[in-house]
Design a protein around this motif. Structure first.
Motif, PDB file in Angstrom:
ATOM      1  N   VAL A 145      -5.160  -9.266  -0.274  1.00 13.23           N
ATOM      2  CA  VAL A 145      -3.911  -8.784  -0.820  1.00 13.23           C
ATOM      3  C   VAL A 145      -3.135  -8.016   0.232  1.00 13.23           C
ATOM      4  CG1 VAL A 145      -4.502  -9.196  -3.221  1.00 13.23           C
ATOM      5  CG2 VAL A 145      -4.585  -6.980  -1.999  1.00 13.23           C
ATOM      6  N   ALA A 191      -1.400  -4.555   1.247  1.00 12.16           N
ATOM      7  CA  ALA A 191      -1.488  -3.575   0.532  1.00 12.16           C
ATOM      8  C   ALA A 191      -0.872  -2.401   1.463  1.00 12.16           C
ATOM      9  CB  ALA A 191      -2.726  -3.027   0.201  1.00 12.16           C
ATOM     10  N   THR A 228      -1.204  -1.893  -3.718  1.00 11.01           N
ATOM     11  CA  THR A 228      -0.988  -3.264  -3.569  1.00 11.01           C
ATOM     12  C   THR A 228       0.580  -3.381  -3.327  1.00 11.01           C
ATOM     13  OG1 THR A 228      -0.997  -3.833  -5.844  1.00 11.01           O
ATOM     14  CG2 THR A 228      -2.901  -4.582  -4.497  1.00 11.01           C
ATOM     15  N   LEU A 229       1.323  -4.079  -2.693  1.00  7.22           N
ATOM     16  CA  LEU A 229       2.561  -4.125  -2.421  1.00  7.22           C
ATOM     17  C   LEU A 229       3.567  -4.121  -3.557  1.00  7.22           C
ATOM     18  CD1 LEU A 229       3.269  -5.630   1.009  1.00  7.22           C
ATOM     19  CD2 LEU A 229       3.115  -3.199   0.379  1.00  7.22           C
ATOM     20  N   ASN A 230       2.830  -5.108  -4.631  1.00  2.62           N
ATOM     21  CA  ASN A 230       3.741  -5.030  -5.757  1.00  2.62           C
ATOM     22  C   ASN A 230       3.802  -3.813  -6.508  1.00  2.62           C
ATOM     23  OD1 ASN A 230       0.898  -5.150  -6.784  1.00  2.62           O
ATOM     24  ND2 ASN A 230       1.192  -6.691  -7.954  1.00  2.62           N
ATOM     25  N   GLU A 231       2.881  -2.751  -6.474  1.00  4.21           N
ATOM     26  CA  GLU A 231       3.047  -1.473  -6.978  1.00  4.21           C
ATOM     27  C   GLU A 231       3.963  -0.141  -6.249  1.00  4.21           C
ATOM     28  OE1 GLU A 231      -0.444   0.013  -8.941  1.00  4.21           O
ATOM     29  OE2 GLU A 231      -1.352  -1.980  -8.687  1.00  4.21           O
ATOM     30  N   LEU A 245       7.209   0.937  -4.718  1.00  5.56           N
ATOM     31  CA  LEU A 245       8.515   1.005  -4.492  1.00  5.56           C
ATOM     32  C   LEU A 245       9.145   1.381  -3.312  1.00  5.56           C
ATOM     33  CD1 LEU A 245       9.439   2.852  -8.007  1.00  5.56           C
ATOM     34  CD2 LEU A 245       9.405   0.477  -7.469  1.00  5.56           C
ATOM     35  N   ARG A 302       5.107   2.322  -9.295  1.00  6.71           N
ATOM     36  CA  ARG A 302       5.717   2.114 -10.639  1.00  6.71           C
ATOM     37  C   ARG A 302       4.678   2.529 -11.500  1.00  6.71           C
ATOM     38  NH1 ARG A 302       7.048  -2.516  -7.842  1.00  6.71           N
ATOM     39  NH2 ARG A 302       9.238  -3.167  -7.872  1.00  6.71           N
ATOM     40  N   ARG A 315      -5.070   1.802  -8.160  1.00  2.00           N
ATOM     41  CA  ARG A 315      -3.973   1.244  -9.253  1.00  2.00           C
ATOM     42  C   ARG A 315      -2.923   2.085  -9.277  1.00  2.00           C
ATOM     43  NH1 ARG A 315      -8.709   0.962 -12.529  1.00  2.00           N
ATOM     44  NH2 ARG A 315      -9.763  -1.079 -12.673  1.00  2.00           N
TER      45      ARG A 315
END
Length: 165
Positions: free
Chosen positions: A16, A18, A31-34, A36, A88, A142
């Motif tokens: 993934v 990150a 991970t980049l989806n977390e 901001l 986030r 996380r």
């Protein structure tokens, strides 16, 4: 938590994207989806009565946000803070105080079945997977979920002023 670890494991096994950074002696990734944004450390107001890894409150995009010292959270020691990484979290953004940000990389890691037994308390709920960067261990974190309710309540009540007028 076990379900979260299992849900993350297949994606991390495949690799993934990150954000990789240092937290004292550790390599860590989110991970980049977390993530901001990243920024230089912002003015932070201390909060009495919080755990040692909570540095206080800062203002992120006009909103009060808790600041978590990732090195202190994971190792119990302190180190130089070079960047804030906004992530986030369940009740709002959190600023993670870290060492240098090393960049965005594809990270391959697996759920920490073996090393996970080493983790306890806050770090157990924080580490999603373990991989390597070169010959060094890499902890895939996380989003920070270890911000105590009292800190969120202080952030909401004080509006990030730290209780000062």
């Amino acid at each position: 938590m076990g379900q979260q670890t299992q849900a993350l494991a297949p994606a991390l096994d495949a690799g993934v994207m990150a954000l990789v950074f240092r937290a004292g002696p550790l390599y860590c990734a989110l991970t980049l989806n977390e993530v901001l944004e990243t920024m230089r450390p912002l003015p932070t107001r201390p909060l009495a009565g919080t755990p040692p890894y909570v540095l206080g409150l800062t203002i992120l995009r006009g909103e009060p946000a808790p600041v978590i010292d990732v090195t202190r959270l994971l190792t119990g020691t302190t180190s130089e803070i070079d960047r804030y990484v906004a992530v986030r979290a369940g009740r709002g953004p959190v600023a993670c105080a870290t060492g240098p940000v090393l960049g965005v990389r594809t990270v391959e890691a697996t759920a920490p079945d073996g090393p996970n037994t080493l983790f306890t308390g806050a770090s157990r709920s924080l580490v999603a997977a373990v991989g390597t960067i070169g010959t060094e261990p890499l902890l895939v974190l996380r989003a920070i979920r270890t911000v105590p309710d009292e800190v969120w309540e202080l952030a909401g009540r004080d509006g990030g002023t730290g209780g000062t007028p």
